[in-house]
Design an enzyme around this catalytic site. Structure first.
Site, mmCIF file in Angstrom:
data_model
loop_
_atom_site.group_PDB
_atom_site.id
_atom_site.type_symbol
_atom_site.label_atom_id
_atom_site.label_comp_id
_atom_site.label_asym_id
_atom_site.label_seq_id
_atom_site.Cartn_x
_atom_site.Cartn_y
_atom_site.Cartn_z
ATOM 1 C CB CYS A 114 -0.975 -0.030 1.174
ATOM 2 S SG CYS A 114 -2.351 1.129 1.017
ATOM 3 C CG HIS A 168 -3.005 -3.657 3.638
ATOM 4 N ND1 HIS A 168 -2.076 -2.988 4.422
ATOM 5 C CD2 HIS A 168 -3.630 -2.697 2.913
ATOM 6 C CE1 HIS A 168 -2.144 -1.693 4.176
ATOM 7 N NE2 HIS A 168 -3.084 -1.481 3.269
ATOM 8 C CD GLU A 221 -0.270 -5.638 5.953
ATOM 9 O OE1 GLU A 221 -0.583 -4.441 6.100
ATOM 10 O OE2 GLU A 221 -0.128 -6.161 4.836
#
Length: 232
Positions: free
Chosen positions: A85, A194, A196
């Site tokens: 991002c 994302h 994660e």
């Protein structure tokens, strides 16, 4: 394996990236934007957030932070680097990947679980996927529209540097539905979604099996661990 996560003023997802690295089986190493020391890490993550308040352009100021001198040098020498991002925006501003990111075409911040297709499994961060695999990764951005000149776009497509593509819906107006790209060498990857946030059952996207059970993002981190260990 030790993977560094750089924190910039305004980073929001650095701790999440560190947790993802730990869950994948590596040691996360916290790095500070104002330093000139990578502390001997084997790979790097530039996390999401709003570095420097997204003033000027998203990632523009962060790309000039002191530690980015070392990040750029390490990337050019082959170290795996993942920009997520805001980190993707930094990579583009630092010219480690081609193209740029602009405000979403609908003018609004968007948050959704986004389906992607894996287009390139030969990068340091995507070896654990299969070609054409469809994955679901959370997305949250206000300036995620990928742009590039017609010539650059043709080269990215022709040389296999488009790594991820949006499926079902283009959430931000990105050209060719591009969600992520790599450099020519394949050690540097940037993407807007994302990974994660999709590494632990109970905290990821919904799947057909159970609510919040999606862990498609974990393969990013296990892939770079496996690639680095094999290379070693």
């Amino acid at each position: 394996m030790r993977i560094g996560v750089v924190t910039f003023p305004g980073s929001l997802d650095d701790r999440d990236a560190q947790r993802a690295i730990r869950l994948a089986g590596a040691e996360p190493v916290a790095l500070w934007h104002g330093d000139h020391d990578l502390h001997g890490v084997d790979a790097l993550v530039l996390p999401g957030g709003f570095s420097y308040g997204d003033y000027l352009r998203c990632g523009a100021i962060a790309s000039l932070s002191p530690i980015m001198t070392e990040v750029i040098d390490a990337a050019n020498k082959g170290m795996p680097v993942l920009g997520i991002c805001n980190g993707f925006q930094m990579l583009a501003e630092a010219h480690l990947v081609d193209g740029g990111l602009i405000r979403n075409d609908h003018g609004k911040f968007i948050r959704r679980d986004q389906k992607l297709r894996v287009e390139n499994t030969s990068t340091d961060w995507t070896g654990g996927f299969t070609q054409g695999q469809e994955i679901t990764i959370p997305l949250k951005n206000g300036e995620g529209g990928f742009i590039a000149s017609a010539e650059t776009l043709a080269r990215l497509e022709g040389e296999g540097q488009v790594v991820f593509r949006y499926l079902e819906v283009n959430p931000n107006g990105s050209l060719n539905d591009i969600a992520g790209v790599s450099n020519a060498r394949g050690n540097v990857v940037g993407l807007m979604p994302h990974p994660e946030h999709a590494v632990e059952a109970g905290f990821g996207p919904d799947t057909a099996t159970a609510m919040r059970s999606g862990v498609d993002g974990l393969a990013f981190f296990t892939s770079v661990i496996q690639r680095t260990l094999v290379g070693a």
